[in-house]
Design an enzyme around this catalytic site. Sequence first.
Site, PDB file in Angstrom:
ATOM      1  N   CYS A  54      18.878 -34.775  18.916  1.00  0.00           N
ATOM      2  CA  CYS A  54      20.176 -35.193  19.468  1.00  0.00           C
ATOM      3  C   CYS A  54      20.418 -34.618  20.861  1.00  0.00           C
ATOM      4  O   CYS A  54      21.139 -35.213  21.668  1.00  0.00           O
ATOM      5  CB  CYS A  54      21.316 -34.728  18.561  1.00  0.00           C
ATOM      6  SG  CYS A  54      21.145 -35.185  16.832  1.00  0.00           S
ATOM      7  N   ASP A  86      22.728 -30.608  12.029  1.00  0.00           N
ATOM      8  CA  ASP A  86      23.135 -30.919  10.661  1.00  0.00           C
ATOM      9  C   ASP A  86      21.996 -31.577   9.890  1.00  0.00           C
ATOM     10  O   ASP A  86      21.764 -31.271   8.719  1.00  0.00           O
ATOM     11  CB  ASP A  86      24.335 -31.869  10.673  1.00  0.00           C
ATOM     12  CG  ASP A  86      25.579 -31.241  11.259  1.00  0.00           C
ATOM     13  OD1 ASP A  86      25.520 -30.063  11.648  1.00  0.00           O
ATOM     14  OD2 ASP A  86      26.607 -31.930  11.335  1.00  0.00           O
ATOM     15  N   ASP A 128      26.679 -33.715  16.174  1.00  0.00           N
ATOM     16  CA  ASP A 128      28.035 -33.937  15.662  1.00  0.00           C
ATOM     17  C   ASP A 128      29.103 -32.965  16.186  1.00  0.00           C
ATOM     18  O   ASP A 128      30.173 -33.387  16.614  1.00  0.00           O
ATOM     19  CB  ASP A 128      28.042 -33.823  14.133  1.00  0.00           C
ATOM     20  CG  ASP A 128      27.229 -34.905  13.459  1.00  0.00           C
ATOM     21  OD1 ASP A 128      26.539 -35.657  14.160  1.00  0.00           O
ATOM     22  OD2 ASP A 128      27.287 -34.996  12.225  1.00  0.00           O
ATOM     23  N   LYS A 129      28.848 -31.660  16.074  1.00  0.00           N
ATOM     24  CA  LYS A 129      29.911 -30.691  16.360  1.00  0.00           C
ATOM     25  C   LYS A 129      30.061 -30.429  17.854  1.00  0.00           C
ATOM     26  O   LYS A 129      31.049 -29.820  18.283  1.00  0.00           O
ATOM     27  CB  LYS A 129      29.644 -29.364  15.636  1.00  0.00           C
ATOM     28  CG  LYS A 129      29.418 -29.510  14.145  1.00  0.00           C
ATOM     29  CD  LYS A 129      30.499 -30.334  13.476  1.00  0.00           C
ATOM     30  CE  LYS A 129      30.136 -30.681  12.058  1.00  0.00           C
ATOM     31  NZ  LYS A 129      28.944 -31.534  11.901  1.00  0.00           N
ATOM     32  N   CYS A 199      22.035 -39.482  15.707  1.00  0.00           N
ATOM     33  CA  CYS A 199      21.756 -40.362  14.570  1.00  0.00           C
ATOM     34  C   CYS A 199      22.318 -41.762  14.789  1.00  0.00           C
ATOM     35  O   CYS A 199      23.430 -41.931  15.273  1.00  0.00           O
ATOM     36  CB  CYS A 199      22.316 -39.763  13.294  1.00  0.00           C
ATOM     37  SG  CYS A 199      21.580 -38.170  12.864  1.00  0.00           S
ATOM     38  N   GLU A 450      28.527 -30.338   4.562  1.00  0.00           N
ATOM     39  CA  GLU A 450      28.477 -31.778   4.314  1.00  0.00           C
ATOM     40  C   GLU A 450      27.599 -32.050   3.102  1.00  0.00           C
ATOM     41  O   GLU A 450      26.584 -31.377   2.901  1.00  0.00           O
ATOM     42  CB  GLU A 450      27.907 -32.517   5.529  1.00  0.00           C
ATOM     43  CG  GLU A 450      28.807 -32.472   6.735  1.00  0.00           C
ATOM     44  CD  GLU A 450      28.219 -33.192   7.937  1.00  0.00           C
ATOM     45  OE1 GLU A 450      28.975 -33.410   8.892  1.00  0.00           O
ATOM     46  OE2 GLU A 450      27.013 -33.512   7.923  1.00  0.00           O
ATOM     47  N   SER A 476      28.834 -36.005   5.449  1.00  0.00           N
ATOM     48  CA  SER A 476      28.190 -36.523   6.651  1.00  0.00           C
ATOM     49  C   SER A 476      28.711 -37.932   6.917  1.00  0.00           C
ATOM     50  O   SER A 476      29.112 -38.655   5.992  1.00  0.00           O
ATOM     51  CB  SER A 476      26.679 -36.577   6.434  1.00  0.00           C
ATOM     52  OG  SER A 476      26.057 -37.423   7.375  1.00  0.00           O
TER      53      SER A 476
END
Length: 560
Positions: A54, A86, A128-129, A199, A450, A476
């Site tokens: 990512c 993640d 994500d975060k 993702c 998650e 997730s």
Amino acid sequence: MASSKTTRPYSSSVVDGVERAPSRAMLRAVGFRDQDFAKPQIGIASTWSMVTPCNMHIDVLARQAAKGADLAGGKAVIFNTITVSDGISMGTEGMKYSLVSREVIADSLETVVGCEGFDGVVAIGGCDKNMPGCLIALARLNRPSVFVYGGTILPGRYRNSNVDVVSVFEAVGQHARNQISDRELRLVERSAIPGPGSCGGMYTANTMACAIEALGMSLPDSSAQSAVSKEKRQDCLDAGRVALNLVQKDIRPKDIMTRKAFFNAIAVVTALGGSTNAVLHLLAMAHAIGVKLKLDDFTSIGQKVPVLADLRPSGQYMMSELIEIGGVQPLMRMLLDKGLLQGDCMTVTGKTLRQNLQGVKPYPKTQDIVRDFANPIKEDGHLVILYGNLAPEGAVAKISGKEGLSFTGKARIFPSEEKALSSILSDRVRKGDVVVIRYEGPKGGPGMREMLSPTSAIMGKGLGKDVALITDGRFSGGSHGFVVGHITPEAAVGGPLALLKNGDRITIDAQKREINVMLSAKELGLRRKSWRPPRPRYSKGVLAKYAQQVRSASHGATTG
């Protein structure tokens, strides 16, 4: 030394004047020249790391953003903050650090910008975060800022179909069911992640990128570009230039991140069928900027906004395919024209959302990725806020409609994700069960893991319509099926989830927006008297500090 305090309100105090000679001496060593000290300084917050695909390309993007700021007349300074993955840590003890990383990112970005006196900021995030972490920091700092999404991954290919990381998680369940061989599992594993980018479905990264664009904190189309595209490199170049424009016009996050803008973000997430994590992160971002956002706001918006996009995990298509037909901007134009977006909100372009959307062309008539209002995927929102005697402070369900609108079954209780996953894979979870995973909330985990591994195993086992899963943890963006998370109060603080026993009958009703256990208040009261809080799982370190400070998931699980 001459300077303009209007465009250099922070850096001037660091580098101007005789007494600041030591500071200038230090900065000369990192590339400052005489003329640079009179320019607005633009911090470029990079989340580059080889920890995850990512973020593996973000160093290149950061240099592009710095180039844009420099060409516009500023002086860019690149710095780094952390990321975790993640997808790699999912289902392990390490996943407890995931939500914690959002707070670490926010704290570290705020620390560097505040210490070094940057006049503006470009923050670039991938996993994500990164995104809510960056936005929380930008909100706290309230300095002219723009966020850049690192971009989505291109899909992998297996047997002439698109695959991604969720395909691998679900393949594990198929393997446990003896539907695929060891060789087939390895082939899916080797095919799913072809290169850089986040993702590829409407999972949390793409959901939050779209939400931030709708919020007005990213440039138009930033959310809908491939990580390895020329468009993404141009997006970064433009962001550096725009950051300087924001400094010159003194447009700050508080001018952009308003309550109406958060409503726009929720509307877009709803129309896209986005991740339940958007609830947690938007609440946290709103808290950071001082906007009063509540769980019930998601309900009120979801009652008006339908799900229009047929995107993974509940739907068919990937983010890369949405990009091919025009990205998110045509969808936003559809929502605006329908009166479902507030067009007068300011954005980082220095224009309103309505002005940005003028001239945006509609989707091609031949596409079926984004439907029109006459033929929605779901007539109302998929993010359903539930209340009841199991969630007096609220819980979050993701109801696409495909899994049904209600479920009643017997509780199968597990004190951790690992124990639940083991039972699912070994066929000890059966049709009609409600899998209860507790003590996985923000304090109890700690870290609110998650549950992608158990939800993917349920889907891979073919039990998606026959088994529900509820938890005080979270999901997730890749999770789907009949799942309810963010149950508050969480078990670790004595929430009703802690009082359940195996065999208790639980009912989830998405139409009534309720989640209840079929027990009387008297029985729950008797059980409460005998309940004792568990000992903290960590006594020192970042997880212990997080557990002590974190607020309820119903308030965004914030620490600041």
